[in-house]
Write a protein that holds these residues in place. Structure first.
Motif, PDB file in Angstrom:
ATOM      1  N   ALA A  20       0.841  -1.200   0.000  1.00 29.95           N
ATOM      2  CA  ALA A  20       0.000   0.000   0.000  1.00 29.95           C
ATOM      3  C   ALA A  20       0.868   1.238   0.000  1.00 29.95           C
ATOM      4  CB  ALA A  20      -0.929  -0.010   1.210  1.00 29.95           C
ATOM      5  N   ALA A  23       2.344   2.121  -3.504  1.00 29.48           N
ATOM      6  CA  ALA A  23       1.442   2.813  -4.427  1.00 29.48           C
ATOM      7  C   ALA A  23       1.402   4.298  -4.115  1.00 29.48           C
ATOM      8  CB  ALA A  23       0.040   2.233  -4.327  1.00 29.48           C
ATOM      9  N   GLU A  24       1.492   4.634  -2.851  1.00 25.39           N
ATOM     10  CA  GLU A  24       1.441   6.030  -2.469  1.00 25.39           C
ATOM     11  C   GLU A  24       2.773   6.731  -2.718  1.00 25.39           C
ATOM     12  OE1 GLU A  24       0.002   6.145   1.530  1.00 25.39           O
ATOM     13  OE2 GLU A  24      -1.805   5.038   0.991  1.00 25.39           O
ATOM     14  N   GLY A  58      -3.615   5.166  -4.176  1.00 31.11           N
ATOM     15  CA  GLY A  58      -3.438   3.815  -3.659  1.00 31.11           C
ATOM     16  C   GLY A  58      -4.629   2.909  -3.870  1.00 31.11           C
ATOM     17  N   THR A  59      -5.792   3.483  -4.211  1.00 31.82           N
ATOM     18  CA  THR A  59      -6.979   2.665  -4.461  1.00 31.82           C
ATOM     19  C   THR A  59      -6.830   1.963  -5.812  1.00 31.82           C
ATOM     20  OG1 THR A  59      -8.414   4.157  -3.219  1.00 31.82           O
ATOM     21  CG2 THR A  59      -9.482   2.720  -4.807  1.00 31.82           C
ATOM     22  N   ALA A  60      -7.102   0.679  -5.832  1.00 36.16           N
ATOM     23  CA  ALA A  60      -7.041  -0.083  -7.086  1.00 36.16           C
ATOM     24  C   ALA A  60      -8.385   0.005  -7.795  1.00 36.16           C
ATOM     25  CB  ALA A  60      -6.693  -1.536  -6.805  1.00 36.16           C
ATOM     26  N   VAL A  87      -3.330   6.544 -13.330  1.00 40.52           N
ATOM     27  CA  VAL A  87      -3.302   5.174 -12.832  1.00 40.52           C
ATOM     28  C   VAL A  87      -2.046   4.455 -13.326  1.00 40.52           C
ATOM     29  CG1 VAL A  87      -4.585   2.979 -12.869  1.00 40.52           C
ATOM     30  CG2 VAL A  87      -5.828   5.153 -12.901  1.00 40.52           C
ATOM     31  N   ASP A  88      -1.469   3.638 -12.456  1.00 39.93           N
ATOM     32  CA  ASP A  88      -0.372   2.767 -12.855  1.00 39.93           C
ATOM     33  C   ASP A  88      -1.004   1.590 -13.600  1.00 39.93           C
ATOM     34  OD1 ASP A  88       1.539   0.682 -12.996  1.00 39.93           O
ATOM     35  OD2 ASP A  88       2.551   1.443 -11.211  1.00 39.93           O
ATOM     36  N   THR A  91      -0.672  -2.070 -11.951  1.00 41.54           N
ATOM     37  CA  THR A  91      -1.383  -2.425 -10.717  1.00 41.54           C
ATOM     38  C   THR A  91      -2.824  -1.936 -10.702  1.00 41.54           C
ATOM     39  OG1 THR A  91      -0.699  -0.379  -9.617  1.00 41.54           O
ATOM     40  CG2 THR A  91       0.762  -2.311  -9.392  1.00 41.54           C
ATOM     41  N   HIS A  92      -3.167  -1.046 -11.623  1.00 44.32           N
ATOM     42  CA  HIS A  92      -4.472  -0.384 -11.678  1.00 44.32           C
ATOM     43  C   HIS A  92      -4.715   0.494 -10.449  1.00 44.32           C
ATOM     44  CE1 HIS A  92      -7.043  -1.683 -15.165  1.00 44.32           C
ATOM     45  NE2 HIS A  92      -5.902  -2.278 -15.382  1.00 44.32           N
ATOM     46  N   LYS A  93      -3.644   0.854  -9.744  1.00 37.82           N
ATOM     47  CA  LYS A  93      -3.788   1.715  -8.568  1.00 37.82           C
ATOM     48  C   LYS A  93      -3.688   3.179  -8.975  1.00 37.82           C
ATOM     49  CE  LYS A  93      -2.389  -1.546  -5.080  1.00 37.82           C
ATOM     50  NZ  LYS A  93      -1.497  -1.836  -3.966  1.00 37.82           N
ATOM     51  N   ILE A  95      -2.526   6.828  -8.759  1.00 38.96           N
ATOM     52  CA  ILE A  95      -1.329   7.472  -8.254  1.00 38.96           C
ATOM     53  C   ILE A  95      -1.473   8.996  -8.164  1.00 38.96           C
ATOM     54  CG2 ILE A  95       0.234   5.624  -8.927  1.00 38.96           C
ATOM     55  CD1 ILE A  95       0.982   7.281 -11.383  1.00 38.96           C
TER      56      ILE A  95
END
Length: 99
Positions: A20, A23-24, A58-60, A87-88, A91-93, A95
């Motif tokens: 987590a 991602a942040e 950080g949310t996917a 979004v990355d 990971t679909h998170k 950013i």
């Protein structure tokens, strides 16, 4: 045996926390941020709704959310609830969230 299970559980929680945090910790370079901002202004998308998803770093996002390319940048973008999110794609998170 009980000590071993407790250690294993603690290690698993630590790894989840590190994922987590990773991602942040994604930092978009200033040059890339400029490219992204200019591109999304020129290529506006229709806003979509994604029920149950909070737009936080950080949310996917679900794999069903269509992500759009920005030329010469690794990251993708989409517009959810009238907010542009970067979004990355691996990971679909989320950013970055632009209001």
């Amino acid at each position: 045996m009980r000590t071993h299970l407790t250690s294993t559980a603690a290690a698993a929680l630590l790894l989840v926390g590190l994922g987590a945090a990773a991602a942040e910790d994604v930092i978009i370079q200033p040059e890339q941020e400029t490219v992204i901002r200019e591109y999304v202004k020129k290529q506006p998308l229709a806003s979509v709704k994604v029920p149950g998803v909070e737009l936080n770093v950080g949310t996917a996002l679900p794999d069903t959310v269509e992500l759009h390319e920005v030329p010469n940048v690794k990251y993708r973008y989409t517009v959810i609830d009238n907010r542009t999110v970067v979004v990355d794609p691996d990971t679909h998170k989320i950013i970055k969230v632009y209001d």
